[in-house]
Scaffold this motif. Structure first.
Motif, PDB file in Angstrom:
ATOM      1  N   UNK A 238       0.821  -1.215   0.000  1.00 32.04           N
ATOM      2  CA  UNK A 238       0.000   0.000   0.000  1.00 32.04           C
ATOM      3  C   UNK A 238       0.859   1.270   0.000  1.00 32.04           C
ATOM      4  N   UNK A 239       2.182   1.096   0.155  1.00 25.41           N
ATOM      5  CA  UNK A 239       3.086   2.244   0.153  1.00 25.41           C
ATOM      6  C   UNK A 239       3.961   2.300  -1.096  1.00 25.41           C
ATOM      7  N   UNK A 240       3.792   1.359  -2.020  1.00 27.27           N
ATOM      8  CA  UNK A 240       4.635   1.315  -3.213  1.00 27.27           C
ATOM      9  C   UNK A 240       4.439   2.566  -4.065  1.00 27.27           C
ATOM     10  N   UNK A 241       5.541   3.123  -4.518  1.00 31.86           N
ATOM     11  CA  UNK A 241       5.504   4.375  -5.282  1.00 31.86           C
ATOM     12  C   UNK A 241       5.482   4.155  -6.791  1.00 31.86           C
ATOM     13  N   UNK A 242       6.147   3.088  -7.270  1.00 25.76           N
ATOM     14  CA  UNK A 242       6.149   2.824  -8.712  1.00 25.76           C
ATOM     15  C   UNK A 242       5.794   1.382  -9.063  1.00 25.76           C
ATOM     16  N   UNK A 251       3.677  10.010  -7.793  1.00 23.31           N
ATOM     17  CA  UNK A 251       3.374  10.754  -6.577  1.00 23.31           C
ATOM     18  C   UNK A 251       4.206  12.030  -6.462  1.00 23.31           C
ATOM     19  N   UNK A 252       5.292  12.124  -7.252  1.00 25.14           N
ATOM     20  CA  UNK A 252       6.132  13.326  -7.225  1.00 25.14           C
ATOM     21  C   UNK A 252       5.688  14.376  -8.237  1.00 25.14           C
ATOM     22  N   UNK A 256       2.490   9.761 -15.772  1.00 26.30           N
ATOM     23  CA  UNK A 256       2.081   8.371 -15.627  1.00 26.30           C
ATOM     24  C   UNK A 256       3.292   7.447 -15.520  1.00 26.30           C
ATOM     25  N   UNK A 257       3.207   6.496 -14.590  1.00 28.46           N
ATOM     26  CA  UNK A 257       4.260   5.500 -14.417  1.00 28.46           C
ATOM     27  C   UNK A 257       4.296   4.589 -15.638  1.00 28.46           C
ATOM     28  N   UNK A 258       5.498   4.312 -16.124  1.00 26.65           N
ATOM     29  CA  UNK A 258       5.689   3.448 -17.288  1.00 26.65           C
ATOM     30  C   UNK A 258       6.227   2.090 -16.855  1.00 26.65           C
ATOM     31  N   UNK A 266      10.151  -7.161 -15.498  1.00 25.67           N
ATOM     32  CA  UNK A 266       9.230  -6.051 -15.594  1.00 25.67           C
ATOM     33  C   UNK A 266       9.695  -4.924 -14.684  1.00 25.67           C
ATOM     34  N   UNK A 267       9.734  -3.708 -15.215  1.00 26.54           N
ATOM     35  CA  UNK A 267      10.368  -2.595 -14.515  1.00 26.54           C
ATOM     36  C   UNK A 267       9.488  -1.351 -14.577  1.00 26.54           C
ATOM     37  N   UNK A 268       9.297  -0.696 -13.436  1.00 33.91           N
ATOM     38  CA  UNK A 268       8.420   0.467 -13.339  1.00 33.91           C
ATOM     39  C   UNK A 268       9.239   1.726 -13.075  1.00 33.91           C
ATOM     40  N   UNK A 269       8.976   2.775 -13.857  1.00 29.54           N
ATOM     41  CA  UNK A 269       9.736   4.012 -13.734  1.00 29.54           C
ATOM     42  C   UNK A 269       8.842   5.223 -13.997  1.00 29.54           C
ATOM     43  N   UNK A 270       9.328   6.375 -13.553  1.00 24.24           N
ATOM     44  CA  UNK A 270       8.748   7.662 -13.932  1.00 24.24           C
ATOM     45  C   UNK A 270       9.763   8.352 -14.828  1.00 24.24           C
ATOM     46  N   UNK A 271       9.382   8.640 -16.056  1.00 22.64           N
ATOM     47  CA  UNK A 271      10.319   9.205 -17.030  1.00 22.64           C
ATOM     48  C   UNK A 271      10.797  10.595 -16.638  1.00 22.64           C
ATOM     49  N   UNK A 272      10.015  11.303 -15.852  1.00 24.52           N
ATOM     50  CA  UNK A 272      10.418  12.643 -15.422  1.00 24.52           C
ATOM     51  C   UNK A 272      11.368  12.585 -14.232  1.00 24.52           C
ATOM     52  N   UNK A 273      11.040  11.761 -13.265  1.00 23.97           N
ATOM     53  CA  UNK A 273      11.841  11.688 -12.047  1.00 23.97           C
ATOM     54  C   UNK A 273      13.093  10.829 -12.207  1.00 23.97           C
TER      55      UNK A 273
END
Length: 287
Positions: A238-242, A251-252, A256-258, A266-273
């Motif tokens: 419930x605290x996962x960010x990506x 959250x920053x 949208x998370x990619x 499988x890998x989750x990232x934010x292209x901006x952050x």
């Protein structure tokens, strides 16, 4: 799965449940779980009459310390322990039962049947497989530092995410917690380790320690089927960010998370952050 926080949570609950209990006998229903000694009968005979003193952890491995022996247990994908009254019906996929002399059992259940158990004389377990080639322990404040992490990986040309997943470098980090730590550090998983600056290694070290500490405090992540030794779910999911948040807003920054594939995972990232390394932009594969 389970990763370090989940195994640490199992360790803590098992200490409460089984420390001080004496094993009267052992039943092995699936011999291939027992890796050492080769014969499950020898495994059972060696444990009969032994008392569990404590439960420790090395990476994703449990070390069940008895008087005169150490049982090294790897839960792999679906392994779990639970304590039950000895007269309670045995659930399907329960493969090893440790019968205590107080009328209770410690039962090992593993739907996927990938878990392993090894018996060693105390101290020798670190000299042989599966513990002899494990890397830095990220919850060891003395051994795990930004300098140690940089010294280990800083000159490697491989991608940072697969390197962090390699248990010979850093133990216990699985897919969930590597994605979370890289996001917190602002580092894209396809950066090469040698491209990270000194300040980024400090951020990465802090992110790893912080992520794992929060996950342990929350009892781990029950993304699939994980429960601790008392049958309780972890709450860190419930605290996962990506991780697991594809197409949800960061959250920053709100982007949208990619989700992509890095090193086969499988890998989750934010292209901006987490800015993508320019030299590798053409190689990205979204999923």
């Amino acid at each position: 799965m389970p990763e370090l926080p989940e195994v640490e949570t199992v360790r803590r609950t098992l200490i409460e449940l089984v420390a001080g209990k004496r094993i009267a006998s052992v039943t092995v229903k699936l011999p291939r779980i027992i890796q050492r000694p080769a014969e499950p009968e020898a495994f059972a005979a060696a444990l009969a009459g032994r008392t569990i003193q404590t439960v420790e952890r090395r990476g994703k491995f449990l070390r069940i310390v008895l008087d005169g022996l150490v049982l090294v247990s790897h839960l792999r994908m679906e392994g779990r322990y639970g304590v039950f009254p000895s007269d309670e019906p045995v659930e399907l996929h329960t493969h090893v039962l440790f019968h205590f002399d107080d009328g209770t059992d410690l039962r090992y259940k593993d739907v996927r049947q990938f878990g392993t158990m090894h018996l060693f004389e105390p101290g020798t377990e670190f000299e042989m497989k599966p513990l002899n080639k494990l890397g830095l322990e990220p919850l060891d404040n003395d051994a795990f530092s930004a300098e140690a992490l940089r010294g280990l990986l800083g000159k490697k040309t491989g991608l940072i995410k697969p390197l962090l997943l390699n248990q010979e470098y850093v133990v216990g980090l699985g897919n969930i917690y590597v994605d979370e730590a890289l996001f917190l550090a602002g580092i894209h998983p396809e950066r090469t380790a040698d491209s990270l600056k000194k300040a980024e290694w400090v951020l990465l070290h802090e992110a790893i320690v912080s992520t794992l500490a929060k996950a342990v405090a929350a009892g781990g992540s029950s993304v699939k089927s994980y429960v601790n030794g008392q049958g309780e779910m972890g709450m860190f999911q419930h605290q996962l960010l990506v991780y697991g948040r594809k197409n949800e807003p960061c959250t920053n920054c709100g982007r949208l998370i990619e989700k992509s594939v890095v090193g086969g995972r499988g890998t989750h990232t934010c292209a901006s952050c987490q800015p993508y390394p320019k030299a590798r932009k053409k190689a990205v594969r979204q999923v």
